[in-house]
Design an enzyme around this catalytic site. Structure first.
Site, PDB file in Angstrom:
ATOM      1  N   GLU A 141      -4.775  -8.897   4.102  1.00 45.02           N
ATOM      2  CA  GLU A 141      -4.962  -8.619   4.438  1.00 45.02           C
ATOM      3  C   GLU A 141      -6.359  -9.991   5.238  1.00 45.02           C
ATOM      4  O   GLU A 141      -6.129  -9.483   6.165  1.00 45.02           O
ATOM      5  CB  GLU A 141      -5.595  -7.149   4.892  1.00 45.02           C
ATOM      6  CG  GLU A 141      -4.255  -6.034   4.881  1.00 45.02           C
ATOM      7  CD  GLU A 141      -3.802  -5.724   3.587  1.00 45.02           C
ATOM      8  OE1 GLU A 141      -4.101  -6.414   2.586  1.00 45.02           O
ATOM      9  OE2 GLU A 141      -3.263  -4.740   3.659  1.00 45.02           O
ATOM     10  N   GLU A 161       0.980  -1.172   0.139  1.00 44.27           N
ATOM     11  CA  GLU A 161      -0.279   0.168   0.006  1.00 44.27           C
ATOM     12  C   GLU A 161       1.159   1.466  -0.284  1.00 44.27           C
ATOM     13  O   GLU A 161       0.499   2.013  -0.708  1.00 44.27           O
ATOM     14  CB  GLU A 161      -0.905  -0.195   0.934  1.00 44.27           C
ATOM     15  CG  GLU A 161      -1.403  -1.024   0.779  1.00 44.27           C
ATOM     16  CD  GLU A 161      -2.851  -1.126   2.339  1.00 44.27           C
ATOM     17  OE1 GLU A 161      -2.396  -1.605   3.181  1.00 44.27           O
ATOM     18  OE2 GLU A 161      -4.210  -1.000   2.230  1.00 44.27           O
TER      19      GLU A 161
HETATM   20  C1  LIG Z   1      -2.843  -2.292   7.246  1.00 47.74           C
HETATM   21  C2  LIG Z   1      -2.755  -3.020   6.407  1.00 47.74           C
HETATM   22  O1  LIG Z   1      -3.840  -2.765   5.728  1.00 47.74           O
HETATM   23  C3  LIG Z   1      -3.282  -3.908   7.511  1.00 47.74           C
HETATM   24  C4  LIG Z   1      -1.471  -5.092   7.192  1.00 47.74           C
HETATM   25  O2  LIG Z   1      -0.459  -4.483   6.711  1.00 47.74           O
HETATM   26  S1  LIG Z   1      -1.815  -7.148   7.527  1.00 47.74           S
HETATM   27  C5  LIG Z   1      -0.433  -7.479   7.765  1.00 47.74           C
HETATM   28  C6  LIG Z   1      -0.003  -7.760   5.943  1.00 47.74           C
HETATM   29  N1  LIG Z   1       0.561  -9.145   5.364  1.00 47.74           N
HETATM   30  C7  LIG Z   1       0.809 -10.125   5.559  1.00 47.74           C
HETATM   31  O3  LIG Z   1      -0.356 -10.847   5.647  1.00 47.74           O
HETATM   32  C8  LIG Z   1       2.555 -10.800   5.587  1.00 47.74           C
HETATM   33  C9  LIG Z   1       2.151 -12.040   6.193  1.00 47.74           C
HETATM   34  N2  LIG Z   1       3.201 -12.486   6.290  1.00 47.74           N
HETATM   35  C10 LIG Z   1       3.258 -13.646   5.811  1.00 47.74           C
HETATM   36  O4  LIG Z   1       2.884 -13.833   4.619  1.00 47.74           O
HETATM   37  C11 LIG Z   1       4.329 -14.281   5.547  1.00 47.74           C
HETATM   38  O5  LIG Z   1       5.403 -14.262   7.085  1.00 47.74           O
HETATM   39  C12 LIG Z   1       5.689 -13.863   4.837  1.00 47.74           C
HETATM   40  C13 LIG Z   1       5.254 -14.594   3.646  1.00 47.74           C
HETATM   41  C14 LIG Z   1       5.972 -12.544   4.747  1.00 47.74           C
HETATM   42  C15 LIG Z   1       7.045 -14.059   4.682  1.00 47.74           C
HETATM   43  O6  LIG Z   1       7.327 -16.156   4.973  1.00 47.74           O
HETATM   44  P1  LIG Z   1       8.103 -16.927   5.545  1.00 47.74           P
HETATM   45  O7  LIG Z   1       9.501 -16.714   4.651  1.00 47.74           O
HETATM   46  O8  LIG Z   1       7.744 -18.040   4.986  1.00 47.74           O
HETATM   47  O9  LIG Z   1       8.635 -16.950   7.012  1.00 47.74           O
HETATM   48  P2  LIG Z   1       7.545 -17.140   8.601  1.00 47.74           P
HETATM   49  O10 LIG Z   1       7.871 -17.898   8.687  1.00 47.74           O
HETATM   50  O11 LIG Z   1       6.084 -16.217   7.558  1.00 47.74           O
HETATM   51  O12 LIG Z   1       7.970 -15.186   9.087  1.00 47.74           O
HETATM   52  C16 LIG Z   1       8.978 -15.122   9.597  1.00 47.74           C
HETATM   53  C17 LIG Z   1       9.240 -14.461  10.798  1.00 47.74           C
HETATM   54  O13 LIG Z   1       8.232 -13.344  10.636  1.00 47.74           O
HETATM   55  C18 LIG Z   1       6.954 -12.693  11.358  1.00 47.74           C
HETATM   56  N3  LIG Z   1       6.427 -12.252  10.063  1.00 47.74           N
HETATM   57  C19 LIG Z   1       5.971 -12.400   9.243  1.00 47.74           C
HETATM   58  N4  LIG Z   1       5.397 -11.238   8.819  1.00 47.74           N
HETATM   59  C20 LIG Z   1       4.771 -10.424  10.253  1.00 47.74           C
HETATM   60  C21 LIG Z   1       4.190  -9.119   9.710  1.00 47.74           C
HETATM   61  N5  LIG Z   1       3.402  -8.996   8.527  1.00 47.74           N
HETATM   62  N6  LIG Z   1       4.266  -8.763  11.302  1.00 47.74           N
HETATM   63  C22 LIG Z   1       4.872  -9.231  12.210  1.00 47.74           C
HETATM   64  N7  LIG Z   1       5.541 -10.393  11.778  1.00 47.74           N
HETATM   65  C23 LIG Z   1       5.621 -10.468  11.612  1.00 47.74           C
HETATM   66  C24 LIG Z   1       6.730 -13.849  11.149  1.00 47.74           C
HETATM   67  O14 LIG Z   1       5.929 -14.609  12.737  1.00 47.74           O
HETATM   68  C25 LIG Z   1       8.102 -15.332  12.025  1.00 47.74           C
HETATM   69  O15 LIG Z   1       8.497 -14.905  12.823  1.00 47.74           O
HETATM   70  P3  LIG Z   1       9.363 -15.640  13.731  1.00 47.74           P
HETATM   71  O16 LIG Z   1      10.548 -15.966  12.821  1.00 47.74           O
HETATM   72  O17 LIG Z   1       9.325 -15.669  15.025  1.00 47.74           O
HETATM   73  O18 LIG Z   1       8.457 -17.197  14.178  1.00 47.74           O
END
Ligand SMILES: C[C@H](O)CC(=O)SCCNC(=O)CCNC(=O)[C@H](O)C(C)(C)COP(=O)(O)OP(=O)(O)OC[C@H]1O[C@@H](n2cnc3c(N)ncnc32)[C@H](O)[C@@H]1OP(=O)(O)O
Length: 781
Positions: free
Chosen positions: A189, A169
């Site tokens: 999201e 975004e």
């Molecule tokens: C206002 C906005 O519109 C709202 C938002 O942005 S909501 C958030 C949107 N973002 C997401 O949905 C992404 C969520 N994350 C993911 O899908 C996956 O973590 C990823 C694709 C980024 C990476 O995947 P991958 O490489 O397999 O690593 P993964 O094991 O999942 O994550 C690594 C570490 O980062 C953390 N992490 C990943 N995304 C995070 C996030 N957005 N916030 C906080 N921690 C996060 C995980 O908890 C994990 O922590 P750990 O090592 O302590 O267990």
């Protein structure tokens, strides 16, 4: 052509409010007195400040280059999540860049090969704990975008790795996006029960068109750089080495009017015509209503997008903020955040993954048996680039196995049994999802054999034939090298039984699809578990590590689900009513449709595995055996609880009543042949409370290490609805006391099957949540 502007737009950012201007962490008199008037919010503010201090993490770093471009990089490993601290730091850097005369343009990027994984998901918890009135204090929803958009200097995003959620975004507010070939972009999201809140609902449709934007948001689907480039979401793709230079040049070009100043919100060129928009939204709503009956946020997301198209982006942004604010406090959001962190906690196993062991490299995998499971496992491994040797008993069965692999499905995450059954690799080639070249390359990883000789250099052996497991393991021990991990895909049988004829019980392990339930016996070495966790990650499955016993974790909960349903029918309930209520609750299918799919033979065989006096064995329903006697075996024979006419559609079958009546008369649970009558909520309770009871038993025996593993197992292993957070999380939302009281009442009325286990009884009495960590040393791990 995109609608472009040749100068910065100031309209939208009428009033810029940086986070520091919000009374978040100030204990001003005004804040204190208004809080006091609301009755005690001062306490909330203090605790939120404390919480923020405790969780302080992440920042941005700024470097001003000699060419006059300020490069601002998010630094919050591992995924550069946008924490509140990152926002504050970004604000400081941006303000400085806008102020400095030597800065002409700005490039936003992320450190260490990741742009940003989006809003720090821990922020949801902080917001929820500190109540609605503080929401704007935590999330500078309207400030970041307004500032970037209103700035007099152009911004370009330089994207490597993930640009997800709030990350994408922010990049969409910039005037251009440059990425590397491996970048992945998306607005996922909705997987947290919320909608994009930094303008994503308004900007994505304007950059990629409504249809694609809906697909990406409603399915939480990420796209790769190449597709993003074709769609226009990314302006240019360059190598990681050239990324920053290219982005800086692009920003300077905008500054010096060699490239247009694109204002995303003013664009309309990608949006479909009003008639098409109406039709697309109608179809999207219908699909969402069909597929996510229990969920409100996908429909609200569509409403917000529509508002922006019909009433303009400002109205859309306003509605987006309001809807997000409501959604973040829903149980669905809380549950889905819990599921996200539970999945990430699952591979962390005390005593195994925290003792410094590194996974050994698995270079080759041998698979014995090319049946449905063997070929499915082979496919999953080959798709993750593992060379596979497939062994069958004869040339004929080997060829059948290889043909099955050819037909199987190429899928990334969560390869489900269902998808393996219903799709086909070659059709993926036809549909263009896999090129001929990729197909050939994947197939070249497979070697078919009928003897064990080639197993001498495999690192991992998987056995799929249930009947000959014992002998096969004994054979494997002779042929495989001593470091080779011996694995099997049983869903029920105790590992100690399978390994009974070998001297290698320290390297035996099992898995179930689509979840990777890594079952270790007391003698499995930690190194073997670490190896398997690594393979699991590589084949994109979510692993949980459990102890060995009959049924492990998933099958015990799963069997409890189907057995309870059978018992309810013996008490007088209708088969189809139970299925309907369970699907309305969020299960992918009801217990009887599921029994049809699994097949009665398999269901009965797995029931027989349970030891006497286990909760499963206590239920003696004759319904399935009676149907089996009449050669009704489930979907495979086109007749089970439902009938199937040529396709997979399940049609209720009035003929089953004769089996139901006979089974009831044999069971004699109800006095005077009375029929049990329950409303929908009572059916849910009565079907799922015994599952909770079994999950508690699994936890108390130490088969599962932590309650959140059972949440993951119930969701990925038996289809428990994600939006309810998993079986234990849902149980705690109801309370141990009520569950215990109900089970005790049913035990009195309907028998021992409902007897609450001591874990549940103790927690109910002490008022302790069922998922709270237990003190006693576990017996199985
Ligand atoms: C206002 C906005 O519109 C709202 C938002 O942005 S909501 C958030 C949107 N973002 C997401 O949905 C992404 C969520 N994350 C993911 O899908 C996956 O973590 C990823 C694709 C980024 C990476 O995947 P991958 O490489 O397999 O690593 P993964 O094991 O999942 O994550 C690594 C570490 O980062 C953390 N992490 C990943 N995304 C995070 C996030 N957005 N916030 C906080 N921690 C996060 C995980 O908890 C994990 O922590 P750990 O090592 O302590 O267990």
């Amino acid at each position: 052509m995109p609608t472009v502007r040749t100068h910065p737009v100031r309209g939208l950012g009428a009033k810029i409010r940086w986070p520091s201007q919000i009374p978040l962490f100030k204990t001003t008199n005004a804040a204190a007195s208004s809080s006091a008037a609301r009755g005690g919010s001062v306490v909330v503010e203090r605790s939120s400040r404390r919480e923020r201090m405790a969780e302080k993490k992440g920042r941005t770093e700024m470097e001003v280059r000699p060419d006059g471009v300020a490069v601002i990089a998010v630094a919050n490993p591992p995924v550069n999540a946008l924490s509140i601290d990152v926002f504050y730091s970004l604000k400081d850097n941006y303000e400085e860049a806008l102020r400095r005369n030597d800065v002409k343009a700005i490039v936003v990027t992320g450190k260490e090969g990741v742009f940003s994984g989006g809003l720090d998901i821990n922020t949801f918890g902080v917001i929820q704990r500190n109540k609605a009135e503080q929401l704007n204090d935590y999330l500078p929803i309207d400030t970041m975008a307004s500032t970037l958009e209103a700035a007099g200097k152009p911004s370009v995003a330089a994207i490597d790795g993930f640009a997800l959620g709030g990350g994408l975004e922010i990049s969409m507010v910039c005037q251009a996006r440059i990425s590397t070939p491996t970048a992945e972009l998306g607005l996922p999201e909705l997987q947290f029960g919320v909608i994009p809140a930094f303008g994503g609902t308004q900007r994505l449709p304007r950059l990629v068109g409504l249809t694609k934007a809906l697909e990406m948001m409603l399915l939480s689907k990420t796209i790769k750089a190449e597709e993003a480039h074709q769609l226009g979401l990314v302006d240019a793709i360059v190598s990681p080495d050239d990324l920053l230079d290219m982005a800086c040049r692009w920003a300077l070009d905008i500054c010096e009017s060699r490239r247009p100043w694109v204002h995303t919100l003013s664009r309309t060129d990608k949006l479909e015509s009003p008639d098409e928009v109406r039709e697309i939204l109608k179809v999207a709503r219908a699909q969402v209503q069909k597929q996510s009956t229990n969920l409100q946020h996908p429909l609200l997301c569509i409403d917000v997008i529509e508002e922006g198209i019909v009433s303009g982006p400002r109205a859309g942004l306003r509605k987006e903020a309001i809807v997000f604010q409501d959604l973040v406090f829903t149980d669905t959001c809380k549950s889905l955040v819990h599921v996200f962190f539970s999945q990430r906690a699952a591979p962390k196993v005390p005593g195994i993954t925290d003792i410094g062991l590194m996974p050994r490299q698995v270079a080759k995998v041998g698979i014995v048996g090319g049946g449905l499971m063997g070929s499915g496992i082979a496919t999953a491994l080959m798709l993750s680039h593992y060379p596979v040797i497939l062994k069958a008993v004869s040339e004929k069965s080997l060829n059948a196995g290889i043909d099955r692999i050819k037909e199987q499905f190429r899928k990334g995450r969560n390869v489900s049994l269902h998808s393996l059954l219903s799709a086909n690799l070659q059709s993926q080639v036809r549909k263009g999802k896999m090129t001929e070249e990729e197909y050939e390359k994947t197939l070249s990883l497979l070697t078919g054999v009928v003897g064990y000789e080639s197993f001498k250099d495999v690192d991992l052996s998987v056995v799929e034939d249930v009947n000959v497991k014992q002998q096969v393991f004994a054979d494997l021990e002779q042929y495989c090298p001593s470091h080779c991990v011996l694995a099997t895909n049983t869903s029920t049988i105790d590992l100690d039984l399978i390994g009974g004829k070998t001297n290698s019980q320290d390297r035996i392990i099992a898995h179930v699809m689509p979840l990777l339930e890594i079952v270790r016996s007391k003698r499995t070495l930690p190194q073997v578990v670490v190896d398997l966790l690594d393979v699991g990650k590589k084949i994109k499955k979510t692993p949980i590590v459990v102890g060995s016993c009959t049924g492990f974790a998933v099958s015990r909960m799963f069997t409890s689900y189907t057995e309870t349903a059978l018992l309810l029918v013996d008490c007088g309930m209708d088969v189809y009513k139970i299925d309907q209520v369970c699907t309305e609750f969020g299960m992918p299918m009801g217990p009887f449709r599921l029994l049809d799919l699994v097949g009665f033979g398999v269901a009965l065989a797995s029931r027989m595995q349970y030891p006497e006096n286990s909760s499963v064995s206590v239920n003696k329903s004759m319904l399935v055996p009676l149907m089996l006697e009449d050669k009704r075996t489930g979907e495979a024979s086109q007749k089970g609880f439902y009938k199937y006419e040529g396709n997979r559609k399940a049609i209720p079958d009035p003929d089953i009543i004769k089996y139901v009546q006979k089974s009831r008369s044999m069971a004699r649970i109800m006095p005077d042949n009375e029929l049990l009558k329950l409303d929908n909520k009572e059916i849910v309770d009565m079907v799922f409370f015994p599952v909770i009871n079994e999950a508690c038993q699994v936890l108390s025996e130490g088969i599962a290490i932590k309650a959140s593993d059972l949440d993951v197992a119930s969701i990925l292993g038996m289809g428990f609805p994600q939006c309810r957070g998993g079986i234990m999380y849902w149980a705690d939302s109801i309370g141990a006391k009520r569950i215990h009281a109900k089970l005790s009442e049913w035990e009195r009325k309907y028998g021992q099957f409902f007897k609450p286990c001591s874990y549940l009884s103790e927690r109910a009495e002490e008022g302790v949540p069922l998922s709270a960590a237990k003190n006693n040393a576990n017996a199985h791990l």
